[in-house]
Design a protein around this motif. Sequence first.
Motif, short mmCIF file in Angstrom:
data_model
loop_
_atom_site.label_atom_id
_atom_site.label_comp_id
_atom_site.label_asym_id
_atom_site.label_seq_id
_atom_site.Cartn_x
_atom_site.Cartn_y
_atom_site.Cartn_z
N MET A 146 159.16 -32.24 -6.46
CA MET A 146 158.60 -31.60 -7.16
C MET A 146 157.60 -29.98 -6.36
SD MET A 146 156.71 -32.62 -10.31
CE MET A 146 158.11 -33.77 -11.40
N ALA A 147 158.06 -29.25 -7.71
CA ALA A 147 157.36 -28.16 -7.40
C ALA A 147 155.74 -28.00 -7.02
CB ALA A 147 157.56 -26.59 -7.64
N GLN A 148 154.46 -27.83 -6.40
CA GLN A 148 152.74 -27.58 -6.63
C GLN A 148 152.73 -27.04 -8.09
OE1 GLN A 148 151.22 -26.36 -3.69
NE2 GLN A 148 149.19 -26.78 -4.37
N THR A 149 151.97 -26.97 -8.22
CA THR A 149 151.90 -26.34 -10.08
C THR A 149 150.90 -24.95 -9.75
OG1 THR A 149 151.60 -28.25 -11.19
CG2 THR A 149 150.47 -26.87 -11.96
N GLN A 150 150.84 -23.97 -10.17
CA GLN A 150 150.17 -22.96 -9.47
C GLN A 150 149.49 -22.72 -10.72
OE1 GLN A 150 152.58 -19.47 -8.22
NE2 GLN A 150 150.27 -18.24 -8.52
N ARG A 151 147.81 -22.76 -10.17
CA ARG A 151 146.83 -22.51 -11.60
C ARG A 151 146.66 -21.35 -12.16
NH1 ARG A 151 140.60 -23.46 -10.83
NH2 ARG A 151 139.50 -23.13 -13.22
N LEU A 152 146.81 -20.90 -13.66
CA LEU A 152 146.44 -19.66 -14.29
C LEU A 152 146.15 -19.28 -13.32
CD1 LEU A 152 148.56 -18.24 -16.44
CD2 LEU A 152 146.97 -18.67 -17.90
N ALA A 153 146.09 -17.69 -13.11
CA ALA A 153 144.92 -16.97 -12.41
C ALA A 153 145.30 -15.17 -13.11
CB ALA A 153 144.96 -16.90 -11.49
N LEU A 154 144.37 -15.03 -13.10
CA LEU A 154 143.66 -13.53 -14.33
C LEU A 154 143.28 -13.00 -12.54
CD1 LEU A 154 141.30 -13.47 -17.36
CD2 LEU A 154 143.83 -12.82 -16.80
N ARG A 175 145.33 -2.60 -15.99
CA ARG A 175 146.22 -3.54 -15.49
C ARG A 175 145.71 -4.99 -15.31
NH1 ARG A 175 152.29 -2.66 -12.37
NH2 ARG A 175 151.80 -0.80 -14.51
N ILE A 176 146.19 -5.27 -16.37
CA ILE A 176 145.11 -6.76 -16.52
C ILE A 176 146.82 -7.91 -16.29
CG2 ILE A 176 144.08 -8.78 -17.99
CD1 ILE A 176 143.07 -6.48 -19.21
N GLU A 177 146.77 -8.67 -15.35
CA GLU A 177 148.14 -9.43 -15.31
C GLU A 177 147.65 -11.07 -15.28
OE1 GLU A 177 149.82 -9.08 -11.13
OE2 GLU A 177 149.81 -6.24 -11.76
N ALA A 178 148.30 -11.82 -16.09
CA ALA A 178 147.91 -13.07 -15.57
C ALA A 178 149.15 -13.81 -15.46
CB ALA A 178 147.71 -13.70 -17.27
N LYS A 179 148.98 -14.93 -14.46
CA LYS A 179 150.14 -15.33 -13.56
C LYS A 179 149.97 -16.61 -13.21
CE LYS A 179 152.40 -10.90 -11.50
NZ LYS A 179 152.44 -10.85 -10.36
N GLY A 180 150.84 -17.90 -13.13
CA GLY A 180 150.63 -19.25 -13.36
C GLY A 180 151.15 -20.15 -13.93
N ASP A 181 151.17 -21.16 -13.85
CA ASP A 181 151.61 -22.29 -14.39
C ASP A 181 150.71 -22.49 -16.09
OD1 ASP A 181 153.49 -22.08 -12.70
OD2 ASP A 181 152.75 -24.51 -12.03
N LEU A 182 151.28 -22.51 -16.78
CA LEU A 182 150.87 -23.42 -18.21
C LEU A 182 151.13 -24.59 -18.41
CD1 LEU A 182 152.63 -20.84 -20.76
CD2 LEU A 182 150.15 -20.41 -19.67
N ALA A 183 152.15 -25.41 -17.78
CA ALA A 183 151.96 -26.76 -17.72
C ALA A 183 153.18 -27.12 -16.59
CB ALA A 183 152.57 -27.24 -18.61
N LEU A 226 156.42 -25.00 -16.52
CA LEU A 226 156.77 -23.66 -17.64
C LEU A 226 155.31 -22.73 -16.75
CD1 LEU A 226 157.74 -22.66 -20.04
CD2 LEU A 226 155.32 -23.69 -21.44
N ALA A 227 156.17 -21.99 -16.29
CA ALA A 227 155.33 -20.94 -16.02
C ALA A 227 155.65 -19.33 -16.71
CB ALA A 227 156.07 -20.10 -13.58
N LEU A 228 154.38 -18.71 -16.32
CA LEU A 228 153.92 -17.77 -17.91
C LEU A 228 153.82 -16.54 -16.25
CD1 LEU A 228 152.93 -16.44 -19.60
CD2 LEU A 228 150.24 -16.90 -19.41
N ASP A 229 154.20 -15.03 -16.26
CA ASP A 229 154.27 -14.05 -16.22
C ASP A 229 153.17 -12.64 -17.32
OD1 ASP A 229 153.94 -11.75 -14.53
OD2 ASP A 229 156.41 -12.15 -13.81
N ALA A 261 156.59 -13.10 -20.07
CA ALA A 261 157.72 -13.50 -19.48
C ALA A 261 157.59 -14.87 -18.35
CB ALA A 261 159.29 -13.16 -18.14
N VAL A 262 157.78 -15.77 -19.45
CA VAL A 262 157.84 -17.49 -19.75
C VAL A 262 158.90 -18.44 -19.00
CG1 VAL A 262 156.36 -17.88 -21.09
CG2 VAL A 262 158.63 -18.09 -21.17
N THR A 263 159.08 -18.79 -17.90
CA THR A 263 159.67 -19.46 -16.68
C THR A 263 159.93 -20.44 -17.19
OG1 THR A 263 159.82 -17.98 -15.22
CG2 THR A 263 160.78 -19.80 -14.52
N LEU A 264 160.79 -21.57 -17.57
CA LEU A 264 160.73 -22.66 -17.95
C LEU A 264 161.96 -23.16 -16.71
CD1 LEU A 264 160.96 -25.93 -19.06
CD2 LEU A 264 162.77 -25.39 -20.38
#
Length: 358
Positions: free
Chosen positions: A1-9, A36-44, A47-50, A102-105
């Motif tokens: 299972m892929a390691q969860t990446q914490r959501l970061a600003l 430019r403000i970036e929020a990237k990482g896993d919501l769950a 489920l990842a957010l960019d 974008a969100v990635t499932l």
Amino acid sequence: MAQTQRLALSGSLKSVLLRSRTLTGENYALSLNRLRIEAKGDLAPGLALDLQYDNEVLLGSYLDTAEFRAAKDRVAAQYWHADANYLDRGNVYGRHRLYRAAVTLTRGNVDLKLGRQRIAWGTGRFWSPLDILNPVSPLALEREERVGVDAALVEAKLGPLSRASVVYAPAPERGSPSRALQWHGNAAGVDGSLLAGRLLGVDIVGIDIASQIGDAGVRGEVARLRRSAGPGFNRLLVGADYAFANRLTLSAELYYNGAGTRDPVGYDFAAWSAGRVSNLATRYAGLYASYEITPLLKWVNYAVVNADDRSRAIDSRLVWSWRSDLELTIGLQRFTGSAGSEYGRMPNASFAQLQWFY
């Protein structure tokens, strides 16, 4: 299972000062300032957010030109209208947008990415016959800035070095949607991709390959394209890259654009100004040269030649990594050619850019 990446600003603050003139001969100065403000990482898990938000303020005499007045009213060529201006006072113009959203499932070996994203197909540095959705601009001032496309992208990993991709992108207004299939794999040290579909109203079938010959990288793309009206045409690209031990890096590309013309009289400058085409002629050559003067100071050059009308363009810049989070760039763009040629009509420019990353 892929390691969860914490959501970061994170993000950056960039300021660009440009001096040039419009195609009609109006001299101007422009100061572009972008947060430019970036929020990237896993919501769950799975489920990842960019999410990348831009807020820009433009200053200078460019805002008084007819070229800017036409450009600011142009509707973005994206399905989702996620941009707007909030300030327009003659000498100050403010606007904001979602640069990426974008969100990635992820489920097993399959990723589903929905939203505004960069879909990078092809191998070209200056041009790419396959990169229809996010095309390369050979002499863009901000080369790292690539307009995203609002799409659904499904990627299935078929092995360690192979994958299959399906993209669907609804068209803005009433145009036909973009749909395409891509397969990417590796055999005997050669990376290759096959692509087929309809992108931005253009039917396309193409391939790209990339490999090594000794210490040099070699790559190529071939595509057959056909618009809704008119005959089909071919686009081809061959390129090579080499990094010398003395910190000099070279890349060269040859490009054939079957949609262009060899006679400057037939150039469609109106389509070029509106952004519907990127190149007007058929035969081009590009050269990239980068030299590390010191570990913190780099000299970067891009040169493009239109082999049909003999016009030329050069972009030369010094990039100083002042600190790990601060970068200063100064540069010049120079265009030469006869009257009526593609690059001969373009204005020279000088610019300075300061970017802080946080």
